[in-house]
Enzyme design. Structure first.
Site, mmCIF file in Angstrom:
data_model
loop_
_atom_site.group_PDB
_atom_site.id
_atom_site.type_symbol
_atom_site.label_atom_id
_atom_site.label_comp_id
_atom_site.label_asym_id
_atom_site.label_seq_id
_atom_site.Cartn_x
_atom_site.Cartn_y
_atom_site.Cartn_z
ATOM 1 N N SER A 153 0.831 -1.205 0.000
ATOM 2 C CA SER A 153 0.000 0.000 0.000
ATOM 3 C C SER A 153 0.863 1.253 0.000
ATOM 4 O O SER A 153 0.486 2.288 -0.551
ATOM 5 C CB SER A 153 -0.909 0.035 1.237
ATOM 6 O OG SER A 153 -1.925 -0.927 1.144
ATOM 7 N N ALA A 170 -4.639 -0.022 -2.724
ATOM 8 C CA ALA A 170 -3.816 0.372 -1.578
ATOM 9 C C ALA A 170 -4.758 0.817 -0.458
ATOM 10 O O ALA A 170 -5.786 1.439 -0.718
ATOM 11 C CB ALA A 170 -2.885 1.514 -1.961
ATOM 12 N N LYS A 171 -4.400 0.480 0.762
ATOM 13 C CA LYS A 171 -5.245 0.869 1.896
ATOM 14 C C LYS A 171 -4.663 2.137 2.500
ATOM 15 O O LYS A 171 -3.862 2.108 3.439
ATOM 16 C CB LYS A 171 -5.269 -0.294 2.905
ATOM 17 C CG LYS A 171 -6.511 -0.331 3.753
ATOM 18 C CD LYS A 171 -6.673 -1.666 4.439
ATOM 19 C CE LYS A 171 -7.516 -1.552 5.689
ATOM 20 N NZ LYS A 171 -8.872 -1.026 5.485
ATOM 21 N N THR A 172 -5.051 3.267 1.905
ATOM 22 C CA THR A 172 -4.472 4.573 2.218
ATOM 23 C C THR A 172 -5.403 5.348 3.131
ATOM 24 O O THR A 172 -6.622 5.342 2.909
ATOM 25 C CB THR A 172 -4.269 5.361 0.905
ATOM 26 O OG1 THR A 172 -3.706 4.496 -0.064
ATOM 27 C CG2 THR A 172 -3.395 6.571 1.112
#
Ligand code: PMP
Length: 309
Positions: A66, A160-162
């Site tokens: 990510s 992506a874990k933003t």
């Protein structure tokens, strides 16, 4: 339940175990202003063989991945983060808990370019029961289609874990809960189904299972991957690259959410239209039952998914 009511007192921050109230950042932290951080959500389950973290290596992998679009180079190894997490759980005597690693650009300067800012990392763990409620797991949830669309991967990488982009999920959840629903379903830029604000979505039709594909602006959920595997092993045909239209939701035989927090939660209505019989459907029930059997280790299948403390 707020953190202060929980029996947790330690957070791991940049290599040190610190008291809960001392885990602070500066107000000029880059990630606070621009959302330049990445995070994970993981669960540790109280299994028949003791506490075990579910798919820890896969979550760690997604955590590092990510960061890539943002040049967030996490300055700790997988081994260091693993040891820190296990020690946090042990120190606080937790048998089951939620695990939240976060890495973000910290305090140095506030231009958009974050290159000079340090990457700060923290891990917290706390007890967290059923995200959408115990009753939701049995009875299902009432959801509405959000008027907020999911951003496309050409705007912000959806795999992506933003941290920053979660304002999209917050808006969708606030709208749905403000209108009396438990959760939202978010459509993508094309107007097809993407996912929930913090969950992937599955549809059952004529005994086959469909879930929206990675090109539909979704996070590649680890629970999603687990349910695909479990369903295929149970003999189901799973279409894991489906495009699902809004209309198909209303006429589905069954719908359910998956996610680390939501686990496997049936959806009983969408925009006040009953789905199937308006209760947990038989395929959802079979998958959910199997999922809980697996995570509680009442079976020795999928042993590789577990990282024991
Ligand atoms: N989609 C979104 C937007 C999420 O935030 C989450 C929760 N991480 C999921 C799907 C489900 O992913 P996972 O099963 O890995 O928790």
């Amino acid at each position: 339940m707020g953190f202060d009511e929980m029996d947790v007192d330690t957070i791991w921050q940049d290599g040190e175990f610190v008291d809960w109230e001392d885990a602070q950042v500066h107000v000029l932290t880059h990630g606070l202003h621009y959302g330049t951080g990445v995070f994970e959500g993981v669960r540790c389950y109280d299994t028949e063989n003791g506490p075990a973290i579910f798919r820890w290596e896969d979550h760690l992998e997604r955590f590092y991945q990510s960061g890539k679009p943002y040049d967030i180079d996490i300055p700790f190894s997988r081994e260091e983060l693993t040891e820190a997490t296990k020690e946090l759980i042990r120190r606080q005597d937790l048998e089951s808990c939620y695990i939240r690693p976060v890495a973000f650009y910290g305090y140095e300067e506030l231009g958009l370019n974050p290159s000079n800012c340090p990457v700060e990392v923290a891990i917290a763990v706390w007890p967290w029961g059923a995200y959408l409620g115990e009753e939701a797991l049995e009875e299902g949830v009432d959801v509405s289609i959000s008027s907020w669309r999911k951003y496309g991967s050409d705007q912000i990488p959806t795999n992506a874990k933003t941290t920053g982009p979660y304002v999209n999920s917050v808006l969708a959840n606030l709208e749905a809960t403000g209108n009396g629903y438990t959760e939202a379903i978010v459509l993508n830029g094309e107007g097809n189904v993407a996912e929930g604000p913090g969950e992937n979505i599955f549809l059952v039709r004529d005994g086959e299972i469909y879930t929206t594909g990675l090109a539909e602006s979704i996070l590649d959920g680890i629970t999603r991957q687990s349910i695909i595997t479990i369903a295929e092993d149970l003999g189901y045909t799973v279409h894991d690259d489906a495009t699902i239209s809004r209309g198909e939701l209303y006429t589905a035989d069954e719908l359910f959410f998956t996610g680390t927090a939501a686990e496997v939660t049936p959806i009983r209505s969408v925009d006040d239209n009953e789905i199937g019989a308006g209760t947990k459907g038989p395929v959802t029930d079979e998958l959910q039952t199997k999922f809980f059997e697996v995570i509680e280790r009442r079976t020795d299948e999928y042993e590789a998914w577990f990282h024991y403390l």
